[in-house]
Design an enzyme around this catalytic site. Structure first.
Site, short mmCIF file in Angstrom:
data_model
loop_
_atom_site.label_atom_id
_atom_site.label_comp_id
_atom_site.label_asym_id
_atom_site.label_seq_id
_atom_site.Cartn_x
_atom_site.Cartn_y
_atom_site.Cartn_z
CG ASP A 240 24.08 -47.96 -1.99
OD1 ASP A 240 24.63 -48.97 -1.53
OD2 ASP A 240 22.84 -47.89 -2.19
CG HIS B 6 20.01 -55.65 1.56
ND1 HIS B 6 19.28 -55.62 0.39
CD2 HIS B 6 21.09 -54.86 1.34
CE1 HIS B 6 19.89 -54.84 -0.48
NE2 HIS B 6 21.00 -54.38 0.07
CG ASP C 84 19.31 -50.78 1.03
OD1 ASP C 84 18.73 -49.70 1.25
OD2 ASP C 84 20.23 -50.91 0.21
CG HIS D 173 17.57 -47.55 -1.39
ND1 HIS D 173 17.55 -48.63 -2.26
CD2 HIS D 173 18.86 -47.41 -1.01
CE1 HIS D 173 18.77 -49.13 -2.38
NE2 HIS D 173 19.59 -48.40 -1.63
#
Length: 306
Positions: A64, A137, A208, A266
């Protein structure tokens, strides 16, 4: 001018309201693209950001965040693009990005350079630099801080005239820090005509991540922090499991870093377009919070300086 256009603000998969991750940053006529989720090229058309970018910065290689580069480069090839593009990304950049670009492209019509970055790198770009910092992450991930260099102090033209400094090149030399000698032998120093350096701007993009000391450090005193907020506190266990942050956790980072503003992005598909529960959760900790939406533009002005 420094502004951000949010091309995709959703997490994991696109929804009716949110595309997946991508962000365009415009600075003084230059465009930089951060992440490139699927469908990014259509979002760029839809929101009028154009295809003038020369660089793309990837935070990591979950689908993504980078899958859209395939379609984007295919589109630019069909547009007969000639100008080169440089792709920056963390560990694995050459293998992953070159592999992606080989899909669906018979022959790339423009040069592409791929550069691997790591936390601690500082990419000089003239009047500003991009600082690469560590994030937490489930993969090799980084965040980016756009850090402008301090601006020159204000030049005092009235005082220059009083001192008999002729208007023209000498003003420019003094403003840039050089003492000048006048025809009558007097030396005029910058300290007499130029004020102290004026603070520039800093924009921090977390990518992220769980809350992380490196993100907090990069964001200290920033004008704007763009931080992921995939979940609310009611899903904190899920956030821990997947390596993401809650809205409350992102707000704590913003508060502790002393940033001016916080934009949450996000956002999980389980929340509505406005995500009021995430907004309320964050604003309880950090009132200067907004929730990003696809197509939203955020301007970053210079701070007032006396």
């Amino acid at each position: 001018m420094l502004s951000l256009t949010f091309l995709g603000t959703g997490a994991a998969c696109p929804t009716v309201d949110r595309n997946v991750s991508s962000l365009a940053v415009h600075r003084e006529g230059e465009m930089l693209l951060f992440d490139c989720g699927e469908g990014t090229q259509r979002q760029m058309m839809r929101y009028g950001v154009g295809f003038s970018f020369k660089v793309v910065f990837f935070t990591h290689y979950h689908a993504d965040h980078f899958l859209g580069v395939i379609g984007l480069f295919r589109t630019m090839g069909l547009m007969d693009r000639k100008e080169g593009v440089t792709l920056y990304g963390p560990k694995g950049a050459q293998r992953i990005l070159s592999g992606a670009l080989a899909i669906g492209i018979e022959r790339n019509k423009f040069p592409v350079e791929i550069i691997e970055v790591k936390p601690g790198d500082r990419l000089g770009r003239g009047e500003y630099e991009l600082a690469v910092f560590e994030t937490e992450h489930r993969a090799d991930t980084v965040g980016y801080a756009l850090v402008e260099h301090d601006r020159l102090g204000r030049f005092d033209p009235d005082r220059a005239r009083e001192l008999g400094v002729p208007e023209g090149p000498l003003w420019g030399q003094i403003h840039k820090g050089k003492a000048v000698t006048l025809p009558d032998g007097r030396v005029v120093s910058p300290a007499e005509l130029v004020g102290p350096p004026r603070p520039a701007r800093t924009v921090v993009l977390s990518g992220d991540t769980r809350p992380h000391p490196a993100v907090l450090s990069a964001a200290k005193g920033a004008d704007l922090l763009v931080h992921e907020a995939t979940f609310g506190e009611d899903e904190r266990g899920r956030a821990l499991e997947t390596g993401h942050s809650t809205a409350r956790e992102a707000a704590i980072v913003a508060r502790d870093a002393g940033v001016d503003r916080l934009v949450l992005t996000h956002v999980s598909a389980r929340y509505s377009r406005e995500a009021p529960e995430l907004l309320a959760e964050a604003q309880e900790i950090f009132p200067g919070t907004v929730i990003a939406r696809d197509g939203m533009v955020v301007d970053v002005p210079f701070r007032e300086f006396s």
